[in-house]
Design a protein around this motif. Structure first.
Motif, PDB file in Angstrom:
ATOM      1  N   TYR A   1      -3.986   8.484   1.001  1.00  0.00           N
ATOM      2  CA  TYR A   1      -3.452   7.311   1.698  1.00  0.00           C
ATOM      3  C   TYR A   1      -3.683   7.437   3.199  1.00  0.00           C
ATOM      4  O   TYR A   1      -3.275   8.413   3.821  1.00  0.00           O
TER       5      TYR A   1
ATOM      6  N   ILE B   1      -4.108  10.685  -5.220  1.00  0.00           N
ATOM      7  CA  ILE B   1      -4.168   9.496  -4.363  1.00  0.00           C
ATOM      8  C   ILE B   1      -4.238   9.935  -2.896  1.00  0.00           C
ATOM      9  O   ILE B   1      -3.454  10.768  -2.445  1.00  0.00           O
TER      10      ILE B   1
ATOM     11  N   SER C   1       0.881   4.121  -2.934  1.00  0.00           N
ATOM     12  CA  SER C   1       0.547   5.510  -2.615  1.00  0.00           C
ATOM     13  C   SER C   1       1.692   6.474  -2.897  1.00  0.00           C
ATOM     14  O   SER C   1       1.500   7.692  -2.847  1.00  0.00           O
TER      15      SER C   1
ATOM     16  N   TYR D   1      -8.700   5.979  -3.147  1.00  0.00           N
ATOM     17  CA  TYR D   1      -8.553   5.856  -1.692  1.00  0.00           C
ATOM     18  C   TYR D   1      -7.693   4.624  -1.403  1.00  0.00           C
ATOM     19  O   TYR D   1      -8.063   3.508  -1.794  1.00  0.00           O
ATOM     20  N   ILE D   2      -6.583   4.805  -0.706  1.00  0.00           N
ATOM     21  CA  ILE D   2      -5.760   3.674  -0.257  1.00  0.00           C
ATOM     22  C   ILE D   2      -5.837   3.650   1.269  1.00  0.00           C
ATOM     23  O   ILE D   2      -5.336   4.556   1.942  1.00  0.00           O
TER      24      ILE D   2
ATOM     25  N   THR E   1       0.495   5.535 -13.063  1.00  0.00           N
ATOM     26  CA  THR E   1      -0.820   6.120 -12.777  1.00  0.00           C
ATOM     27  C   THR E   1      -1.275   7.005 -13.931  1.00  0.00           C
ATOM     28  O   THR E   1      -0.467   7.457 -14.752  1.00  0.00           O
TER      29      THR E   1
ATOM     30  N   LEU F   1      -8.777  12.555   4.778  1.00  0.00           N
ATOM     31  CA  LEU F   1      -8.812  11.849   3.498  1.00  0.00           C
ATOM     32  C   LEU F   1     -10.216  11.911   2.881  1.00  0.00           C
ATOM     33  O   LEU F   1     -10.362  12.167   1.683  1.00  0.00           O
TER      34      LEU F   1
ATOM     35  N   GLU G   1      -2.591   5.592   6.476  1.00  0.00           N
ATOM     36  CA  GLU G   1      -1.688   4.569   6.990  1.00  0.00           C
ATOM     37  C   GLU G   1      -2.152   4.073   8.355  1.00  0.00           C
ATOM     38  O   GLU G   1      -3.007   4.684   8.999  1.00  0.00           O
TER      39      GLU G   1
ATOM     40  N   LEU H   1       0.830  -1.208   0.000  1.00  0.00           N
ATOM     41  CA  LEU H   1       0.000   0.000   0.000  1.00  0.00           C
ATOM     42  C   LEU H   1       0.867   1.262   0.000  1.00  0.00           C
ATOM     43  O   LEU H   1       0.544   2.244  -0.679  1.00  0.00           O
ATOM     44  N   LYS H   2       1.953   1.242   0.764  1.00  0.00           N
ATOM     45  CA  LYS H   2       2.855   2.406   0.799  1.00  0.00           C
ATOM     46  C   LYS H   2       3.477   2.659  -0.573  1.00  0.00           C
ATOM     47  O   LYS H   2       3.631   3.811  -0.996  1.00  0.00           O
TER      48      LYS H   2
END
Length: 617
Positions: free
Chosen positions: A70, A68, A50, A174-175, A62, A166, A72, A46-47
């Motif tokens: 993110y 984006i 993002s 959305y991450i 992208t 976010l 965490e 995921l990191k």
């Protein structure tokens, strides 16, 4: 067409490859959930997606100008800034306009000229709906004082603040890494609805199976460095995974038998290595690798021995607790019985952890008493996380509790053997604790609790950061756990499966004892919110009685007044009996008697109401 994708993506830490040669893509409007056991690299992936972390090899591609967002697991902030500086971005014109308007409205003396100007600007920017949405998001996530310094917030408040930011920014993708952590159940249900409204593109990691099922449209499993996609929600993934596992088990048995034959051939192979025999040798090593890979995949098994429990377990007698003048628990009494399986529910800040700390003696009540049985042994899994020294090894953390543990079958396992059961191979056992992932630390913390052989288990948000495989096995263990279980969790699936009674902290010190699981409770609450169809007789009774057209006799007037008094008394009795019915009584005979009494009183109310109608006519 993918709006975000990867090409030959790989990443390693200290020459240990988490994954390599990954190809992944998400289309606009897709909601993708990433699953896999702790330590496989989900958060790392995921990191990388993002842009927070650069991959060791490969790249992320992208769409142009793709925004984006993110979230965490443990958000980082500039601690000295107030919440308002974080929420309202400097480069966002509408957000800054809304901020100025909110500040102007909250001034002790209103500047009407300024307010009128700002209102005109908000209208021209079509920002009124956006302003309402920001307020809704902040309110739902419990963010009240925007001037508060971020440094004063707890870990849970910081996670909710990062989530609010976010959602307010509304990115193209959305991450989300464990978005349900630190949210109460009502807020999770709101978040589900929010994320599934519109064509939002989402990549998420979560342990919450109801959330997974309701939000995701595609599941991607990360297992031993490889990705496998399942086009459907979490229920579909489980169905297909079960079919796949059954096929793998059959293939594994076949491979083992074939390997035995090949091994026998290898031991007596001819010295002359022909092309044919070399091909067979290569096939042998390939088969051996597949079989070892399958055989070494560990299973977490929990079957610890439980300390003997006496008749007296724990009694709370008129317990009260307040902080800074705010009543958290008021005059609460309960006697725990063998077999109690209690979920603790309520909004954030209503006192769930306070109640647990009073029960275990970590916190003293302001009034009332807590009486603990002599044989009661607490196992308390706290929400705060694992405490350890930087130089401590994994095995040292376990040995600090016990050198060995007695299992349910009477066997004693050493600390190292137990660690292996908990998916910590020898290489990790002698590594430093600070190198473990968040989920691995939680698993280690859970293991320390179980090694005490408790007969009264208290779990305060145990699902945070645990992978679903570990949760499934934990649930199987807790279902068969013979002691007392108290569970605080925002995981609706977990609380439904493991509990049959609730302590509901309703605020202002009220603790309601409810007989049933969380889904039962929510269905009841939904029914209460629905407009009720009122019996015509009840509707007439509630309204002021119009002047009678005929004059009643003295006897009839007296009967009318007596009926009105009787109906009020009967309704009060029904309320009291219903509270008793939901008070946690487990004796089925007593429950049946209460239900019969309620029905009889309701029938009496109906009869008296009909007589009341006759007299008033």
């Amino acid at each position: 067409m993918s709006i975000l994708s990867t090409e030959q993506l790989g990443h390693s830490f200290n020459d240990n490859w988490l994954f390599s040669d990954l190809y992944f893509g998400i289309n606009k409007g897709e909601r993708v959930a990433l699953v896999g056991i702790n330590g496989t690299g989900k958060s790392t992936l995921l990191k990388i997606l993002s842009g927070v972390l650069a991959p060791s090899v490969g790249k992320v591609v992208t769409e142009r100008n793709l925004k984006i967002g993110y979230l965490e697991q443990d958000p980082q902030f500039n601690d000295h800034e107030p919440i308002t500086d974080f929420i309202y971005s400097i480069d966002n014109t509408r957000q800054q306009l809304i901020r100025k308007y909110e500040e102007a409205v909250n001034q002790p003396v209103a500047d009407n000229n300024l307010l009128n100007t700002l209102m005109d600007e908000l209208s021209s920017e079509n920002a009124w709906e956006y302003e309402y949405e920001i307020k809704t998001i902040l309110g739902r996530l419990g963010i009240q004082n925007l001037e508060q310094k971020i440094s004063t917030l707890s870990g849970g408040q910081r996670k909710r603040l990062a989530l609010a930011k976010l959602l307010i920014d509304d990115p193209d993708v959305y991450i989300l890494d464990e978005p349900t952590n630190h949210l109460d159940i009502e807020t999770i249900e709101w978040l589900e609805s929010y994320l599934t409204t519109g064509q939002k593109s989402i990549i998420l990691v979560t342990h919450d199976r109801y959330f997974l099922d309701n939000v995701s449209s595609r599941i991607i499993e990360l297992d031993r460095g490889r990705l496998q996609a399942f086009n459907g929600n979490y229920s579909y993934y489980l169905e297909k995974k079960a079919e796949q596992t059954a096929a793998e088990d059959a293939s594994f048995s076949k491979n083992v038998n074939l390997l035995k034959k090949e091994l026998e051939w290898m031991r007596r192979q001819p010295k002359a290595r022909t092309t044919k025999s070399k091909s067979r040798i290569d096939s042998f090593y390939e088969l051996e690798g597949k079989t070892k890979e399958r055989a070494t995949k560990s299973n977490l098994e929990l079957s610890v021995n439980v300390s003997r429990q006496g008749n007296k377990i724990l009694e709370l007698d008129r317990v009260s607790k307040s902080f800074n003048g705010k009543q958290i628990i008021n005059d609460f009494s309960y006697t725990f019985k063998k077999g109690d399986r209690i979920g603790v529910a309520g909004k954030n800040g209503t006192g769930k952890s306070t109640l647990l700390n009073i029960i275990t003696g970590a916190l003293k009540p302001d009034s009332g008493s807590v009486s603990v049985g002599e044989t009661t042994v607490f196992g308390y899994y706290r929400q705060g996380g694992l405490e350890f020294k930087e130089e401590e090894r994994v095995i040292d953390v376990v040995k600090n509790v016990a050198e060995y543990i007695t299992m349910a079958d009477g066997k004693n396992l050493t600390a190292s053997q137990v660690l292996t059961h908990f998916l910590f191979p020898p290489a990790k056992q002698y590594g430093l604790v600070n190198r473990l992932s968040g989920g691995e630390k939680k698993r280690l913390q859970l293991m320390r609790v179980l090694m005490k052989n408790p007969n009264y288990m208290i779990l305060d948000e145990p699902t945070n950061d645990l992978d679903i495989d570990t949760l499934n096995v934990l649930e199987d263990f807790l279902i068969n756990f013979p002691g007392i279980l108290m569970l605080v969790s925002h995981d609706r699936y977990l609380i439904d499966r493991l509990t049959d009674q609730l302590f509901i902290l309703e605020g202002e010190g009220r603790v309601r004892v409810y007989s049933g699981n969380y889904t039962d409770y929510r269905l009841e609450q939904d029914d209460l919110k629905k407009p009720t169809k009122v019996n015509p007789a009840q509707e007439i009774r509630r309204e002021n009685i119009a002047p009678l057209k005929k004059k009643l006799s003295f006897k009839d007037e007296k009967e009318l007044k007596d009926i009105e008094v009787s109906i009020k008394l009967l309704e009060a009795d029904v309320v009291k009996l219903t509270e008793r019915l939901n008070s946690g009584i487990t004796d089925h005979i007593e429950l049946s008697e209460i239900a019969t009494a309620i029905q009889a009183k309701k029938e009496s109310i109906d009869d008296k109401t009909l007589r009341w109608l006759e007299l008033t006519d």
